[in-house]
Design an enzyme around this catalytic site. Structure first.
Site, short mmCIF file in Angstrom:
data_model
loop_
_atom_site.label_atom_id
_atom_site.label_comp_id
_atom_site.label_asym_id
_atom_site.label_seq_id
_atom_site.Cartn_x
_atom_site.Cartn_y
_atom_site.Cartn_z
N HIS A 366 41.46 52.73 45.11
CA HIS A 366 42.59 52.02 44.52
C HIS A 366 43.48 51.40 45.58
O HIS A 366 43.98 50.30 45.41
CB HIS A 366 43.41 52.98 43.67
CG HIS A 366 42.64 53.51 42.50
ND1 HIS A 366 43.17 54.39 41.61
CD2 HIS A 366 41.39 53.28 42.09
CE1 HIS A 366 42.26 54.68 40.70
NE2 HIS A 366 41.16 54.02 40.98
N ARG A 473 44.58 41.47 36.12
CA ARG A 473 43.91 42.77 35.95
C ARG A 473 44.96 43.82 35.55
O ARG A 473 45.65 44.36 36.41
CB ARG A 473 43.24 43.21 37.25
CG ARG A 473 42.06 42.33 37.68
CD ARG A 473 41.44 42.89 38.97
NE ARG A 473 40.11 42.40 39.21
CZ ARG A 473 39.81 41.49 40.16
NH1 ARG A 473 40.75 40.99 40.93
NH2 ARG A 473 38.56 41.11 40.33
N ARG A 509 43.76 40.36 31.03
CA ARG A 509 42.53 41.06 30.68
C ARG A 509 42.91 42.46 30.22
O ARG A 509 43.71 43.12 30.89
CB ARG A 509 41.61 41.15 31.90
CG ARG A 509 40.37 41.99 31.60
CD ARG A 509 39.40 41.98 32.74
NE ARG A 509 39.83 42.83 33.83
CZ ARG A 509 39.15 42.96 34.96
NH1 ARG A 509 38.04 42.25 35.16
NH2 ARG A 509 39.58 43.74 35.92
N ASN A 631 31.24 39.38 39.84
CA ASN A 631 31.04 40.63 40.60
C ASN A 631 30.15 41.58 39.81
O ASN A 631 29.18 42.11 40.33
CB ASN A 631 32.38 41.34 40.86
CG ASN A 631 33.37 40.46 41.56
OD1 ASN A 631 32.99 39.49 42.22
ND2 ASN A 631 34.65 40.77 41.42
N CYS A 679 35.68 34.10 37.48
CA CYS A 679 36.79 34.78 38.16
C CYS A 679 36.33 35.88 39.11
O CYS A 679 37.12 36.71 39.52
CB CYS A 679 37.79 35.33 37.15
SG CYS A 679 37.09 36.56 36.03
#
Ligand code: PEP
Ligand code: MG
Length: 754
Positions: A366, A473, A509, A631, A679
């Site tokens: 994180h 995000r 999102r 990704n 993205c």
């Protein structure tokens, strides 16, 4: 015979007096060796200091030939002294000359001494030198004597670390402690940072090594151990998280060590040799470090962290120091930590923060995500870094290559300085393009948007030259919180984000957690394949309460304006329809309760699970827009863990299978008049961005710092010519041809800056 315990204590007291005397460094060392020799009834006592060139130099001696001081040197692979330095372990020999490593130095006159006892001078588990006593007669050194010499070596370690002995180094020489080091770790966040070390958990400074009242020290230690055990028990009882993202299993291991009889016995022995409680903890930890650092077994090395954790907690109890400071930083600070939680990083003053180096911290941690979001150069998985640095050491971080230069020599520093300046100059040029739209030489406009996850990013949307926030995000808010953010907190963040971007659209999102993104306060699922497990929209649909709350917060935040929401990891049209239904019910709810609604609501799908590639027309029919998460799409398409270093570089985004898949998606969008953007990280790389534009993408969302380079590349591109060049390559059956290589040469020939 002298009293078994009186000896070392008396010696420490004497040495403390010597430390306080206002004499030169050499005079102090000379007195120290005299006292040690006298106290230990040895004819010889010598100090060898490890230099940055890897040689051990005789710095002081009582008993050997004084002329040899500063002249006698040896490598760490020479003699008994070298062996001790290398192994970082004491060595006691009744007949030294019989040892295979014995090497004789005529200039010192040591041939007449039979017995030998040497201990490493350690700091943070690293060898700084060697302390030796020798006796003419054959004798066996007792356990207590070895202990006593090790304790005395701590004083010398302090003297070396304080910089006092540097003044005795010969011109051009420096001590090992100041040695430049080039280290390598995993790149976490791009950029070059030059500055000085700031330890996230400052090393605890032990002000008093020698005990005034041994009994009182025993009591202090007992109390501190009790308090520490209580603290750990409470943390475990309270839940599985404490401060910087510590988890229950770590605490459980630490608790186990805290009750370990061997560890407690070693602490008592160190106390018995005359140390204060805190010095005893450091002594025991130093030895453990020296042993475990030389282990290659990852399990044992992991245990070292647990032991470090334990020692630090105990030292904190004893000294009240060492709690990570957060907040203010000196200018040009490079933070160094074993590990750090995302919230802790956010607590630091960003204005002075130039970089981050972690001992643990992989690319998906994180804190790495936050470092990238903040644009701070960062490197993870740098072995032992916290033991190798001292506060204030000059350090350079190259987040692109994963290189750390510690105490760099002037030429290295100049080279990196130049690199940083070049980057800054380029940034300046990109800055000039800020308000120029990304239109190719043949007039095709490609919309450039930015990815964000923190409010702070959104303030820079104009600065970054982004048309909108193409991906927000939302999980970052959840990851830095210590418990589930409430509806009001979620609403407040979304509202502020919308306000910060000043009229530009934001695509929110919904929560993308699970897999590598574990929330510390949520029960961890044991799954065989977390990347294929319970994550993102799957959690949202199974726990509709969570999803509903988030959608309600978003819809309320978007009152009176256009609102864009997309769902991650959708694998079937049915999943999207369900999510859409949850959203529609929320709209209904808000309408019934007279809330102002968004003027226009667009619901989109992230295309990142390959199954959607065979439902494109259907998904286009029900979604307002698609956003390709390259990704994850690459990860699932090639069955390659995106964060596994062993395999991550094996497959290329710019290869026919990947480009064909990506083209299929954008073609379906055109066919169905459904807008498609991308993205993933791929869109933020100039060469990849050109390829994407050439196969039909007209919208790319990327990290803010990538917008400048991508724009500069697109402005110089003739898109039609590039497409004509690329199409046959994508369709070419011969997989020995590298699309990346060919395209790179083509683009370079046409003078496009990459
Ligand atoms: C992706 O998968 O490409 C994406 C943008 O989402 P994330 O990196 O957050 O999984
Ligand atoms: Mg994804």
């Amino acid at each position: 015979m002298r009293g078994a315990m009186g000896g070392p204590r008396l010696l420490l007291r004497r040495l403390r007096e010597v430390m306080a005397e206002p004499v030169s460094a050499q005079a102090r060392l000379d007195r120290i060796v005299i006292h040690i020799a006298a106290n230990m009834v040895a004819e010889v006592c010598s100090v060898y200091v490890l230099r940055s060139d890897g040689n051990l130099e005789l710095y002081a001696t009582e008993g050997l030939n004084r002329e040899a001081v500063h002249l006698t040197t040896m490598t760490t692979s020479e003699g008994l002294v070298g062996l001790i330095a290398e192994k970082a372990e004491p060595l006691a020999l009744a007949d030294a000359q019989a040892h295979p490593a014995f090497s004789y130095r005529p200039e010192t006159g040591e041939e007449i001494y039979q017995s030998f006892l040497g201990v490493p001078i350690l700091r943070g588990g690293n060898t700084l030198g060697v302390l030796v006593v020798q006796n003419r007669a054959r004798r066996t050194y007792s356990e207590e004597e070895v202990e006593a010499l090790q304790t005395t070596a701590m004083l010398l370690a302090e003297m070396i670390a304080s910089g006092e002995l540097q003044s005795l180094a010969q011109p051009g020489q420096s001590l090992s402690l100041q040695k430049p080091m080039a280290l390598c770790g995993s790149p976490l966040s791009e950029g070059v940072g030059l500055g000085h070390v700031v330890l996230h958990e400052p090393r605890i400074v032990i002000k008093q090594l020698v005990a005034e009242d041994p009994q009182a020290e025993t009591q202090r230690l007992d109390q501190a151990i009790l308090a520490m055990r209580e603290q750990i028990d409470q943390l475990i009882a309270r839940g599985d998280r404490y401060g910087a993202g510590e988890h229950r299993d770590v605490l459980e291991t630490v608790r186990m060590f805290a009750n370990d009889r061997g560890w407690l016995r070693r602490l008592r022995e160190a106390l018995d040799s005359g140390l204060t409680a805190e010095a005893a903890v450091e002594r025991v930890q130093n030895d453990a470090r020296a042993k475990l650092q030389r282990q290659t077994d990852p399990y044992l090395r992991e245990r070292l962290h647990d032991l470090d954790d334990l020692a630090n907690r105990l030292l904190q109890q004893l000294t009240g120091q060492g709690v990570s400071h957060g907040g203010a930083l000196p200018a040009n600070a490079i933070l160094v930590a074993r590990n750090m939680g995302p919230a802790a990083l956010l607590d630091y003053d960003r204005a002075n923060l130039r970089g981050l180096v972690l001992e643990d911290g992989g690319p998906t941690s994180h804190v790495a995500i936050i470092a990238r979001a903040l644009g701070i150069p960062a490197i993870g998985e740098v072995p032992n870094i916290t033991d190798l640095v001292e506060t204030g050491d000059p350090i350079i971080v190259d987040g692109g290559s994963g290189e750390v230069q510690l105490r760099p020599p002037p030429d290295v520093e100049a080279a990196y300085g130049e690199k940083a300046r070049l980057r800054a100059r380029r940034q300046e040029q990109y800055h000039k393009l800020r308000d120029v739209p990304a239109v190719t030489r043949d007039g095709v406009h490609v919309g450039l948007h930015m990815n964000a996850g923190l409010l702070i990013d959104c303030h820079h949307v104009a600065e970054a030259g982004a048309q909108s926030v193409g991906l927000f995000r939302t999980e970052l808010q959840f990851m830095v919180a210590s418990s589930f953010p409430r509806l009001s907190e979620q609403y407040a963040l979304y509202r502020k984000v919308i306000e910060a971007v000043g009229g530009r659209p934001v695509t929110f999102r919904t929560l993308d957690i699970g897999s590598d993104k574990v929330l510390p306060y949520m029960a961890k699922m044991e799954e065989e394949n977390p990347a294929l497990g319970w994550r993102a929209i799957r959690i949202g649909l199974d726990r509709p309460g969570l999803l509903r709350m988030q959608l309600r917060a978003m819809l309320r935040a978007g009152a009176g304006r256009e609102m864009r929401i997309m769902f991650p990891m959708v694998a079937t049209t049915a999943e999207f329809s369900q999510a859409k239904a949850v959203c529609e019910r929320e709209v209904e709810f808000l309408r019934r309760h007279d809330y102002e609604l968004p003027t226009d609501l667009k619901l989109g799908v992230m295309v990142e699970v390959p199954s959607l590639l065979w439902q494109l027309d259907e998904i286009c029919a029900c979604a307002d827009f698609l956003s390709v998460g390259s990704n994850d799409l690459t990860q699932y398409l090639f069955a390659v863990d995106r964060d596994n270093k062993r395999v991550a570089a094996r497959f290329d985004d710019l290869s026919p299978p990947s480009l064909r898949a990506l083209k299929t998606i954008v073609d379906a969008g055109v066919r169905n008049k459904t807008p498609v953007t991308l993205c993933g990280e791929m869109g933020g790389k100039p060469l990849e961005a050109i390829a994407l534009a050439a196969i039909g993408y007209r919208g790319l969302s990327m990290t803010p710092s990538a917008i400048g380079p991508v724009k500069a590349a697109l402005l110089a591109t003739d898109l039609a010519a590039t497409r004509d060049f690329l199409t046959p390559l994508i369709n070419h059956p011969d997989d020995r041809i590298s699309v990346r290589h060919e395209l790179h040469s083509f683009v370079e020939r046409h003078g496009v800056p990459l």
